[in-house]
Design a protein around this motif. Structure first.
Motif, PDB file in Angstrom:
ATOM      1  N   LEU A 115       0.828  -1.207   0.000  1.00  0.00           N
ATOM      2  CA  LEU A 115       0.000   0.000   0.000  1.00  0.00           C
ATOM      3  C   LEU A 115       0.862   1.257   0.000  1.00  0.00           C
ATOM      4  O   LEU A 115       0.585   2.222  -0.732  1.00  0.00           O
ATOM      5  N   ALA A 116       1.900   1.250   0.828  1.00  0.00           N
ATOM      6  CA  ALA A 116       2.779   2.420   0.908  1.00  0.00           C
ATOM      7  C   ALA A 116       3.482   2.668  -0.419  1.00  0.00           C
ATOM      8  O   ALA A 116       3.565   3.816  -0.891  1.00  0.00           O
ATOM      9  N   ALA A 117       3.971   1.609  -1.047  1.00  0.00           N
ATOM     10  CA  ALA A 117       4.682   1.768  -2.313  1.00  0.00           C
ATOM     11  C   ALA A 117       3.744   2.216  -3.426  1.00  0.00           C
ATOM     12  O   ALA A 117       4.109   3.061  -4.254  1.00  0.00           O
ATOM     13  N   GLY A 118       2.542   1.660  -3.467  1.00  0.00           N
ATOM     14  CA  GLY A 118       1.580   2.076  -4.480  1.00  0.00           C
ATOM     15  C   GLY A 118       1.188   3.532  -4.321  1.00  0.00           C
ATOM     16  O   GLY A 118       1.080   4.274  -5.307  1.00  0.00           O
ATOM     17  N   THR A 119       0.991   3.961  -3.079  1.00  0.00           N
ATOM     18  CA  THR A 119       0.648   5.358  -2.811  1.00  0.00           C
ATOM     19  C   THR A 119       1.765   6.287  -3.254  1.00  0.00           C
ATOM     20  O   THR A 119       1.511   7.323  -3.887  1.00  0.00           O
ATOM     21  N   LEU A 120       2.996   5.936  -2.924  1.00  0.00           N
ATOM     22  CA  LEU A 120       4.142   6.755  -3.314  1.00  0.00           C
ATOM     23  C   LEU A 120       4.287   6.820  -4.831  1.00  0.00           C
ATOM     24  O   LEU A 120       4.539   7.896  -5.400  1.00  0.00           O
ATOM     25  N   ALA A 121       4.105   5.689  -5.504  1.00  0.00           N
ATOM     26  CA  ALA A 121       4.209   5.667  -6.962  1.00  0.00           C
ATOM     27  C   ALA A 121       3.155   6.564  -7.603  1.00  0.00           C
ATOM     28  O   ALA A 121       3.442   7.313  -8.550  1.00  0.00           O
ATOM     29  N   GLY A 122       1.931   6.505  -7.098  1.00  0.00           N
ATOM     30  CA  GLY A 122       0.869   7.350  -7.638  1.00  0.00           C
ATOM     31  C   GLY A 122       1.172   8.825  -7.462  1.00  0.00           C
ATOM     32  O   GLY A 122       0.919   9.637  -8.362  1.00  0.00           O
ATOM     33  N   ALA A 153      -1.780  10.268  -5.123  1.00  0.00           N
ATOM     34  CA  ALA A 153      -1.535   9.345  -4.015  1.00  0.00           C
ATOM     35  C   ALA A 153      -2.756   8.472  -3.740  1.00  0.00           C
ATOM     36  O   ALA A 153      -2.634   7.267  -3.476  1.00  0.00           O
ATOM     37  N   LEU A 154      -3.947   9.074  -3.808  1.00  0.00           N
ATOM     38  CA  LEU A 154      -5.169   8.301  -3.593  1.00  0.00           C
ATOM     39  C   LEU A 154      -5.363   7.251  -4.688  1.00  0.00           C
ATOM     40  O   LEU A 154      -5.784   6.124  -4.408  1.00  0.00           O
ATOM     41  N   LEU A 155      -5.055   7.636  -5.934  1.00  0.00           N
ATOM     42  CA  LEU A 155      -5.119   6.653  -7.024  1.00  0.00           C
ATOM     43  C   LEU A 155      -4.127   5.513  -6.782  1.00  0.00           C
ATOM     44  O   LEU A 155      -4.436   4.340  -7.011  1.00  0.00           O
ATOM     45  N   LEU A 195      -2.945   4.540  -3.853  1.00  0.00           N
ATOM     46  CA  LEU A 195      -3.420   3.742  -2.720  1.00  0.00           C
ATOM     47  C   LEU A 195      -4.500   2.761  -3.156  1.00  0.00           C
ATOM     48  O   LEU A 195      -4.445   1.568  -2.846  1.00  0.00           O
ATOM     49  N   ALA A 196      -5.484   3.269  -3.912  1.00  0.00           N
ATOM     50  CA  ALA A 196      -6.578   2.413  -4.375  1.00  0.00           C
ATOM     51  C   ALA A 196      -6.074   1.366  -5.357  1.00  0.00           C
ATOM     52  O   ALA A 196      -6.463   0.191  -5.297  1.00  0.00           O
ATOM     53  N   GLY A 197      -5.205   1.795  -6.274  1.00  0.00           N
ATOM     54  CA  GLY A 197      -4.672   0.855  -7.260  1.00  0.00           C
ATOM     55  C   GLY A 197      -3.802  -0.207  -6.620  1.00  0.00           C
ATOM     56  O   GLY A 197      -3.861  -1.390  -7.000  1.00  0.00           O
ATOM     57  N   GLY A 198      -2.984   0.178  -5.635  1.00  0.00           N
ATOM     58  CA  GLY A 198      -2.145  -0.800  -4.938  1.00  0.00           C
ATOM     59  C   GLY A 198      -2.976  -1.813  -4.176  1.00  0.00           C
ATOM     60  O   GLY A 198      -2.687  -3.015  -4.196  1.00  0.00           O
ATOM     61  N   ALA A 199      -4.020  -1.331  -3.501  1.00  0.00           N
ATOM     62  CA  ALA A 199      -4.913  -2.243  -2.781  1.00  0.00           C
ATOM     63  C   ALA A 199      -5.596  -3.201  -3.748  1.00  0.00           C
ATOM     64  O   ALA A 199      -5.730  -4.404  -3.477  1.00  0.00           O
ATOM     65  N   ALA A 200      -6.030  -2.673  -4.897  1.00  0.00           N
ATOM     66  CA  ALA A 200      -6.692  -3.515  -5.894  1.00  0.00           C
ATOM     67  C   ALA A 200      -5.738  -4.560  -6.456  1.00  0.00           C
ATOM     68  O   ALA A 200      -6.122  -5.720  -6.684  1.00  0.00           O
ATOM     69  N   ALA A 201      -4.482  -4.159  -6.685  1.00  0.00           N
ATOM     70  CA  ALA A 201      -3.501  -5.103  -7.230  1.00  0.00           C
ATOM     71  C   ALA A 201      -3.297  -6.281  -6.293  1.00  0.00           C
ATOM     72  O   ALA A 201      -3.251  -7.447  -6.721  1.00  0.00           O
ATOM     73  N   MET A 202      -3.186  -6.000  -5.004  1.00  0.00           N
ATOM     74  CA  MET A 202      -2.992  -7.091  -4.048  1.00  0.00           C
ATOM     75  C   MET A 202      -4.263  -7.914  -3.861  1.00  0.00           C
ATOM     76  O   MET A 202      -4.211  -9.128  -3.647  1.00  0.00           O
ATOM     77  N   VAL A 254      -9.818  -0.301 -11.124  1.00  0.00           N
ATOM     78  CA  VAL A 254      -9.905   0.751 -10.114  1.00  0.00           C
ATOM     79  C   VAL A 254      -9.383   2.087 -10.647  1.00  0.00           C
ATOM     80  O   VAL A 254     -10.001   3.140 -10.438  1.00  0.00           O
ATOM     81  N   ILE A 255      -8.258   2.064 -11.343  1.00  0.00           N
ATOM     82  CA  ILE A 255      -7.700   3.317 -11.859  1.00  0.00           C
ATOM     83  C   ILE A 255      -8.555   3.866 -13.005  1.00  0.00           C
ATOM     84  O   ILE A 255      -8.702   5.085 -13.156  1.00  0.00           O
ATOM     85  N   ALA A 256      -9.174   2.991 -13.786  1.00  0.00           N
ATOM     86  CA  ALA A 256     -10.120   3.455 -14.806  1.00  0.00           C
ATOM     87  C   ALA A 256     -11.298   4.155 -14.147  1.00  0.00           C
ATOM     88  O   ALA A 256     -11.772   5.193 -14.632  1.00  0.00           O
ATOM     89  N   ALA A 257     -11.774   3.610 -13.033  1.00  0.00           N
ATOM     90  CA  ALA A 257     -12.859   4.262 -12.295  1.00  0.00           C
ATOM     91  C   ALA A 257     -12.409   5.620 -11.775  1.00  0.00           C
ATOM     92  O   ALA A 257     -13.173   6.600 -11.803  1.00  0.00           O
TER      93      ALA A 257
END
Length: 271
Positions: free
Chosen positions: A180-187, A205-207, A209-216, A257-260
């Motif tokens: 989650l932390a890495a996905g948030t930072l990447a976004g 960052a929110l994208l 966070l959501a995208g990282g959570a969805a990936a996992m 999720v990112i498309a949404a």
């Protein structure tokens, strides 16, 4: 832990081969991207049919692949709405064909939707050959890969309580939080690009966070599916590291999720 750390080699090799090909195909855009997505859909359809109907996989493959190719072609030629209509119709026809074969209608239809939904949205995100479309897809790649790598490394090193031991005994809460932390930072970092879908670090960052959570979540969901069908890997296309579905399961969920997120951002701009 040694077994988990030992998996880094196959993961790194597969990433070094697949990542440049994926980015290059996305960079080309248009028909090239659609052609690569079509090829990926056929490969995923093959893995799905072998998992869900091993005794009649060729027939299920034909039904699922045709439905997916029709959805990809409709999206590329006409747009998102037409692609989704073709996808739903294809799922229905695949279910009917599976029923005629004496196989599960639900598994056939779900296979079309499971693979096709992110494929159609991927083409919509790429938006032909636009610079903004390239940003949205590379954002999805960056968030997914960052979350996946960080979750693997953090979970392998810190270990701790299991996340969902029933379906995936190796995944931990420490890995989930690291992802989650890495996905948030990447976004957040992706908003620094010159051609971006949003220049707000908070929204980026929110994208992420959501995208990282969805990936996992996608990774966990595929583990549950493999457990249901009684297989260890979705396929063997990647030597020593399973099938293509094993490598893109998280990406498939992150795309949705990112498309949404993009849809909501553009809806807000229009409003």
């Amino acid at each position: 832990m040694p077994g988990r750390i030992g998996d880094i080699g196959p993961r790194a090799v597969s990433a070094l081969v697949m990542a440049p090909v994926a980015v290059f195909a996305v960079w080309l855009g248009g028909l090239w991207t659609a052609a690569v997505i079509a090829l990926v859909c056929v490969l995923l359809a093959s893995e799905w049919s072998r998992m869900s109907a091993p005794s009649a996989w060729r027939g299920i493959l034909a039904a699922v692949a045709v439905a997916l190719l029709a959805a990809v072609a409709a999206t590329h030629a006409f747009g998102l709405s037409e692609g989704l209509i073709a996808l739903v119709a294809g799922a229905g026809l695949a279910a009917l064909f599976a029923w005629r074969l004496g196989r599960s209608r639900t598994d056939a239809a779900y296979g079309v939707l499971y693979i096709g939904w992110p494929a159609v949205l991927f083409l919509w995100l790429r938006d032909g050959a636009s610079a903004e479309g390239f940003y949205w897809v590379t954002l999805t790649f960056a968030v997914t890969w960052s979350a996946d790598i960080a979750a693997f490394l953090t979970g392998s090193l810190l270990r701790g309580p299991k996340l969902w031991p029933r379906f995936s005994p190796n995944k931990t809460w420490s890995g989930f939080l690291g992802g989650l932390a890495a996905g948030t930072l990447a976004g957040a970092l992706m908003t620094a690009l010159p051609e971006q879908g949003t220049d707000s670090v908070v929204i980026g960052a929110l994208l992420g966070l959501a995208g990282g959570a969805a990936a996992m979540a996608g990774d966990l969901w595929e583990s549950a599916l493999k457990r249901r069908f009684g297989v260890k890997d979705a396929g063997d296309i990647i030597p020593g590291h399973g099938g293509l579905l094993d490598r893109v399961d998280g990406l498939m969920f992150a795309i949705v999720v990112i498309a949404a997120g993009r849809f909501l951002i553009e809806l807000g701009q229009v409003g």
